[in-house]
Design an enzyme around this catalytic site. Structure first.
Site, PDB file in Angstrom:
ATOM      1  N   LYS B  88       0.819  -1.223   0.000  1.00 23.42           N
ATOM      2  CA  LYS B  88       0.000   0.000   0.000  1.00 23.42           C
ATOM      3  C   LYS B  88       0.851   1.271   0.000  1.00 23.42           C
ATOM      4  O   LYS B  88       0.448   2.302  -0.529  1.00 23.42           O
ATOM      5  CB  LYS B  88      -0.916   0.012   1.226  1.00 23.42           C
ATOM      6  CG  LYS B  88      -2.034  -1.015   1.169  1.00 23.42           C
ATOM      7  CD  LYS B  88      -3.074  -0.649   0.134  1.00 23.42           C
ATOM      8  CE  LYS B  88      -4.248  -1.611   0.139  1.00 23.42           C
ATOM      9  NZ  LYS B  88      -5.156  -1.355  -1.007  1.00 23.42           N
ATOM     10  N   GLU B 110      -9.693   6.169   2.877  1.00 22.90           N
ATOM     11  CA  GLU B 110     -10.513   5.078   3.413  1.00 22.90           C
ATOM     12  C   GLU B 110      -9.574   3.913   3.673  1.00 22.90           C
ATOM     13  O   GLU B 110      -8.545   3.792   3.025  1.00 22.90           O
ATOM     14  CB  GLU B 110     -11.589   4.683   2.402  1.00 22.90           C
ATOM     15  CG  GLU B 110     -11.158   3.654   1.334  1.00 22.90           C
ATOM     16  CD  GLU B 110     -10.051   4.143   0.402  1.00 22.90           C
ATOM     17  OE1 GLU B 110      -9.869   5.366   0.290  1.00 22.90           O
ATOM     18  OE2 GLU B 110      -9.375   3.291  -0.214  1.00 22.90           O
ATOM     19  N   SER B 379       1.717  -9.587  -0.879  1.00 27.61           N
ATOM     20  CA  SER B 379       1.421  -8.149  -0.781  1.00 27.61           C
ATOM     21  C   SER B 379       1.682  -7.574   0.603  1.00 27.61           C
ATOM     22  O   SER B 379       1.905  -6.377   0.742  1.00 27.61           O
ATOM     23  CB  SER B 379      -0.020  -7.896  -1.202  1.00 27.61           C
ATOM     24  OG  SER B 379      -0.896  -8.687  -0.435  1.00 27.61           O
TER      25      SER B 379
END
Lengths: 254, 420
Positions: B88, B110, B379
């Protein structure tokens, strides 16, 4: 009836279809008409109403549990438009429920149910344009929104496709909070007027008689929605109608 | 790299937002379309990722596990080794560069699992920005340690109490904030979803994953891999892992969605397989959404908060419809098995989100031959989600420790009160 330009201010109010129940919607609408409201939005409840504040978001969630839907909205529209021919009913919905229903069929069925105008906040003018011939033929006015940050060029584009009236969002943000009226706001309204002969509806932040007085002479329509739904939630539809009647007296619009 | 046609990928994408948000999206689109073709901007971005997040992340061979499964050679792209513990941060660092160019001083985001919120809080602390993070109230409970760190880093975390109280509602609430503050605030959207240009912009920044992966495969394997596998929530790590391979048709691209408890409505978060998601327009874009007949968006479930989302990147909807990306799913049970297997065989603790990619990738590897190679995008890492993962592996000693720790915390709090 949608007022013509420069006619006296009319109040537009609101129903969230299924809130508090489908039966009560009919009574609440009768109460609004009796109080002197001649324009009423019928909102299709939606799971993700991104342009609405908490009052309408919560009403949507409750309405979905009691059977609010596109179909229920069309059924309600057919009943109330027949029963109250003096009032104008406007379908308000986010795009997805209408898209799933099928837009062409939706427009046809809405016209047959007596709907005269439609507000779809997440359907930009570019998406409305291809439907204009169909909407004109059916006699449904697409109500388009302008906001304080809409560019001059885009206001012109929106006004060219708009029918019925222009929905002037009074301030930045979502529904359900107070707006400050004043010189800046008047200049904003004047800027929109320069692009259109259509009447203007002011929405977002119209919450009391003082607001309606402030808008008298500035606009033709004032959307009194979230506050009315708050009354409905807190005190029931009957008292909410009585409050609406008093509001129109207090704001010298009765 | 994939490019949209005026914001559309095939029939998906677009920009279906209230009028109030259009100017900011147009501004962002103009800025992005200028910068994406400027090689010095990409260099600036990659340099930032290197100095702040330790990129390039390694491509790790799983020698023991590959042998044990007896199929293809399995490699992990180690996005878990990023600063903050997940991919991210790539997108957030990139958007931080845009915020600096726009001169805005406040950002909103968000977050589902809290990883994107945490990355945003980190970027905001570093750049001196004010940050407000919207997070579903249920997700706050599921991922409290991320909430703790976001607040310590100086971000405001707002719990969203409406609806199912997960990522979908957090996104709605972020859009509402943005409608009020758009002139001074940038919305750091965390995944390759939402109105144009976000799907394309987030993919552009995340494509650093497959850019590295491709070079590393050539260096370490000596050729391109036969398959690349990633989990799909909103789709940002998958688009990052896939984007530089789209034209290499010999590379199979596999997106693994959250199969949850079952295929029943509300028990999974699968959008791309038959009889799951359907065409819809909501939250600013057109994609495959889980929804009912009336177009109301549905409820979702996943063991991994980061995959618990009702829509999916319009780019992935398009690529799965054209057949370029193969959709698959992994159930909660399969995910836990894959998690354990990686941990015990290779000494790597994966995030539960990424464990979906492992489950799908291991299954695929077993069907392949030992001279073939599959890269799984890891990830995020799992060690920092200890509370959440402890739920999946209930143990009496952990429960007893929590009770003792709660007592100690209570005593410490009372002692501090006494001092005042």
């Amino acid at each position: 009836m949608i007022p013509a330009q420069h006619q006296k201010l009319q109040v537009m109010s609101h129903a969230v279809v299924g809130f508090p129940t489908l039966d009560e919607n009919e009574k609440a609408i009768a109460g609004l008409v009796e109080a002197g409201v001649t324009m009423i939005e019928l909102q299709v409840p939606f799971s993700d109403p991104v342009a609405d504040g908490h009052t309408l978001v919560n009403a949507c969630y409750d309405a979905l549990k009691t059977g609010g839907s596109v179909k229920a909205t069309l059924e309600l529209a057919a009943k109330v438009s027949k029963k109250h021919p003096q009032a104008t009913f406007i379908l308000m919905s986010y795009l997805n429920p209408l898209y799933r229903y099928g837009l062409e069929k939706l427009f046809e069925d809405a016209a047959a149910a007596g709907i005269k105008a439609m507000i779809i906040p997440d359907m930009p003018v570019e998406q409305i344009e291809p439907w204009l011939p169909k909407l004109d033929a059916l006699g449904i006015a697409p109500i388009l929104m302008v906001t304080p940050n809409t560019s001059e060029e885009r206001v012109a584009k929106i006004c060219a496709s708009a029918r019925g009236f222009i929905y002037v969002v009074s301030r930045m943000g979502v529904t359900g909070k107070q707006t400050q009226w004043g010189e800046e706001f008047e200049a904003y309204v004047a800027r929109i007027r320069a692009h259109t002969d259509l009447p203007l509806a002011i929405g977002f932040g119209v919450r009391a008689a003082e607001d309606l007085k402030a808008l008298t002479g500035t606009a033709e329509i004032a959307a009194f929605c979230s506050k009315y739904i708050e009354w409905q939630r807190e005190e029931g539809s009957e008292k909410a109608a009585a409050k609406m009647k008093q509001l129109l007296v207090d704001s010298e619009l009765a | 790299m994939i490019r949209s046609e005026e914001g559309y990928f095939g029939e998906f994408g677009g920009r279906y937002v209230p009028e109030i948000l259009l100017p900011a999206l147009q501004e962002l689109e103009t800025m992005f379309s200028d910068l994406r073709d400027d090689p010095s901007f990409w260099q600036e971005y990659v340099g930032l990722c290197q100095e702040f997040s330790g990129r390039p992340t390694p491509l790790t061979p799983l020698r023991r596990l590959s042998k044990e499964l007896g199929g293809a050679q399995i490699w992990l792209k180690r996005e878990d080794l990023n600063h903050s513990g997940a991919h991210k941060v790539n997108n957030v660092l990139g958007q931080g560069l845009l915020v600096q160019r726009m001169g805005k001083k406040r950002v909103i985001a968000e977050t589902g699992a809290g990883q994107h919120g945490l990355a945003t809080a980190i970027m905001s602390a570093r750049l001196g920005l004010q940050a407000t993070i919207y997070m579903g109230a249920d997700d706050i409970e599921r991922q409290y340690s991320n909430v703790f760190w976001m607040r310590q880093l100086g971000a405001e975390v707002v719990g969203v109490e409406t609806g199912a109280r997960t990522l979908k509602e957090a996104l709605d609430e972020a859009l509402r904030d943005w409608a009020a503050t758009v002139e001074t605030t940038h919305y750091v959207l965390g995944t390759a979803c939402g109105p144009a240009p976000f799907p394309e912009l987030v993919t552009y920044f995340q494509s650093v994953i497959s850019q590295e992966m491709k070079q590393q495969a050539l260096d370490q394997i000596g050729r391109l891999p036969d398959a690349v596998c990633a989990c799909v929530g909103g789709g940002s790590n998958a688009m990052g892992a896939f984007s530089n391979f789209l034209d290499d048709t010999s590379v199979q691209l596999i997106g693994v969605e959250a199969g949850g408890r079952s295929f029943l409505p509300g028990e999974h978060s699968i959008r791309m397989l038959p009889n799951t998601g359907e065409d819809g327009i909501a939250q600013g874009y057109k994609t495959l959404f889980l929804q009912d007949e009336d177009g109301q968006l549905g409820d979702t479930h996943s063991i991994a908060a980061g995959l618990d989302y009702v829509g999916v990147s319009p780019i992935l909807s398009h690529l799965s419809r054209t057949g370029r990306v193969t959709a698959d799913s992994a159930t909660d049970t399969e995910v836990i098995e894959a998690f354990k297997l990686l941990m015990k065989t290779e000494g790597i603790i994966p995030a539960l989100e990424s464990s979906h990619a492992l489950a799908g990738g291991f299954k695929r590897a077993k069907e392949m031959s030992p001279d073939q190679h599959i890269v799984i995008n890891l990830s995020g890492r799992g060690d920092k989600d200890i509370f959440n993962i402890a739920h999946a592996f209930p143990q009496p000693e952990w429960t007893q420790f929590l009770q003792r720790e709660a007592k100690r915390a209570q005593e410490l709090e009372e002692a501090t009160k006494g001092e005042k």
